[in-house]
Design a protein around this motif. Sequence first.
Motif, PDB file in Angstrom:
ATOM      1  N   GLU A  25       0.697  -0.981   0.066  1.00 26.20           N
ATOM      2  CA  GLU A  25       0.230  -0.307  -0.476  1.00 26.20           C
ATOM      3  C   GLU A  25       0.559   1.693  -0.147  1.00 26.20           C
ATOM      4  O   GLU A  25       0.582   2.358  -0.503  1.00 26.20           O
ATOM      5  CB  GLU A  25      -0.982   0.210   0.930  1.00 26.20           C
ATOM      6  CG  GLU A  25      -1.970  -1.545   1.233  1.00 26.20           C
ATOM      7  CD  GLU A  25      -3.604  -0.625  -0.165  1.00 26.20           C
ATOM      8  OE1 GLU A  25      -3.031   0.620  -0.572  1.00 26.20           O
ATOM      9  OE2 GLU A  25      -4.001  -1.445   0.596  1.00 26.20           O
ATOM     10  N   GLU A  55      -5.097   5.091  -0.341  1.00 22.76           N
ATOM     11  CA  GLU A  55      -4.082   3.280   0.175  1.00 22.76           C
ATOM     12  C   GLU A  55      -3.444   4.120   1.163  1.00 22.76           C
ATOM     13  O   GLU A  55      -3.345   2.472   1.560  1.00 22.76           O
ATOM     14  CB  GLU A  55      -3.208   3.830  -0.617  1.00 22.76           C
ATOM     15  CG  GLU A  55      -3.502   3.719  -2.440  1.00 22.76           C
ATOM     16  CD  GLU A  55      -5.045   2.463  -2.786  1.00 22.76           C
ATOM     17  OE1 GLU A  55      -5.101   1.548  -1.939  1.00 22.76           O
ATOM     18  OE2 GLU A  55      -4.760   2.018  -4.280  1.00 22.76           O
ATOM     19  N   HIS A  58      -5.603   2.483   3.425  1.00 22.71           N
ATOM     20  CA  HIS A  58      -5.996   0.554   3.657  1.00 22.71           C
ATOM     21  C   HIS A  58      -4.288   0.554   4.129  1.00 22.71           C
ATOM     22  O   HIS A  58      -4.746  -0.722   5.281  1.00 22.71           O
ATOM     23  CB  HIS A  58      -5.684   0.375   2.312  1.00 22.71           C
ATOM     24  CG  HIS A  58      -6.867   0.264   1.425  1.00 22.71           C
ATOM     25  ND1 HIS A  58      -6.766   0.281  -0.047  1.00 22.71           N
ATOM     26  CD2 HIS A  58      -8.119   0.603   1.380  1.00 22.71           C
ATOM     27  CE1 HIS A  58      -7.640   0.486  -0.688  1.00 22.71           C
ATOM     28  NE2 HIS A  58      -9.071   0.753   0.283  1.00 22.71           N
ATOM     29  N   TYR A 115      -7.090  -8.896  -0.906  1.00 25.18           N
ATOM     30  CA  TYR A 115      -8.793  -8.915   0.078  1.00 25.18           C
ATOM     31  C   TYR A 115      -8.821  -9.516   0.361  1.00 25.18           C
ATOM     32  O   TYR A 115      -9.435 -10.113   1.200  1.00 25.18           O
ATOM     33  CB  TYR A 115      -8.462  -7.683   0.237  1.00 25.18           C
ATOM     34  CG  TYR A 115      -7.641  -6.247   0.606  1.00 25.18           C
ATOM     35  CD1 TYR A 115      -6.456  -5.973   1.696  1.00 25.18           C
ATOM     36  CD2 TYR A 115      -6.776  -5.490  -0.679  1.00 25.18           C
ATOM     37  CE1 TYR A 115      -6.059  -5.014   1.843  1.00 25.18           C
ATOM     38  CE2 TYR A 115      -6.556  -4.194  -0.482  1.00 25.18           C
ATOM     39  CZ  TYR A 115      -5.931  -4.107   1.226  1.00 25.18           C
ATOM     40  OH  TYR A 115      -4.596  -3.758   1.256  1.00 25.18           O
ATOM     41  N   GLU A 141     -10.554  -1.379  -4.135  1.00 22.99           N
ATOM     42  CA  GLU A 141      -9.937  -1.832  -5.130  1.00 22.99           C
ATOM     43  C   GLU A 141     -10.374  -1.242  -6.248  1.00 22.99           C
ATOM     44  O   GLU A 141      -9.219  -1.554  -8.050  1.00 22.99           O
ATOM     45  CB  GLU A 141      -8.425  -2.595  -5.094  1.00 22.99           C
ATOM     46  CG  GLU A 141      -8.120  -2.300  -3.651  1.00 22.99           C
ATOM     47  CD  GLU A 141      -6.873  -1.333  -3.008  1.00 22.99           C
ATOM     48  OE1 GLU A 141      -6.906  -0.276  -3.740  1.00 22.99           O
ATOM     49  OE2 GLU A 141      -6.429  -2.194  -2.347  1.00 22.99           O
TER      50      GLU A 141
HETATM   51 FE   LIG Z   1      -5.190  -0.223  -1.499  1.00 23.89          FE
END
Ligand SMILES: [Fe+2]
Length: 193
Positions: A25, A55, A58, A115, A141
């Motif tokens: 990320e 990002e 995340h 994920y 994403e």
């Molecule tokens: Fe991401």
Amino acid sequence: MHTDAEKVRSHNALVDLLQMAYSAEKAAAFAYQGHAGSVKSAEQKAAIRQIELDEWGHRHEVLGIMQHYGIPVSRYYELRFHLIGRTISGACYVIGWFMPYYFAGRLESGNVCEYFRLMHYFHELGITEHDQALYDMGIREKEHEVYFLERIKNRKALAWFERLFAWGNRKSLNDVDLEAKYSVERSEAYCRK
Ligand SMILES: [Fe+2]
Ligand SMILES: [Fe+2]
């Protein structure tokens, strides 16, 4: 009896994927800094900047999951993805307009399943408490992938790149369809191939 933390920490594939996702990320966020800096349109700059912020979000979210189970950050992945991110960021200024969009889209396409694979691994251990967070990140994403594809889908170069790198209008690296997306409960069916 093993605690959840012990079970998670002894699931090597899960630990590795969490550590990799966390560091990747950062690479993505760095890359989008260069990408946003290299495009001229203010609208595109703002959109890519927003994706960069996603990002970082995340990364924060994944770190929270890791800390919950006492999983350390991988210094190897941190260094490796730092260098990858910085390299791509710089490359955005010299490889023209098309390629940063293409490879961003292709990268996002692959990230979607990370994920859902994390979700699969947690389910192997009977842990479902991260389903919503993992689902939200995977779907986000996918939205990123679609954003990048939309920018380049009518470009002539895309057909060639799709043939070479197996991603484009017809080929994706995941089986998520935003038009008909599964609920959180059904989403573990994604990315089984
Ligand atoms: Fe991401
Ligand atoms: Fe993304």
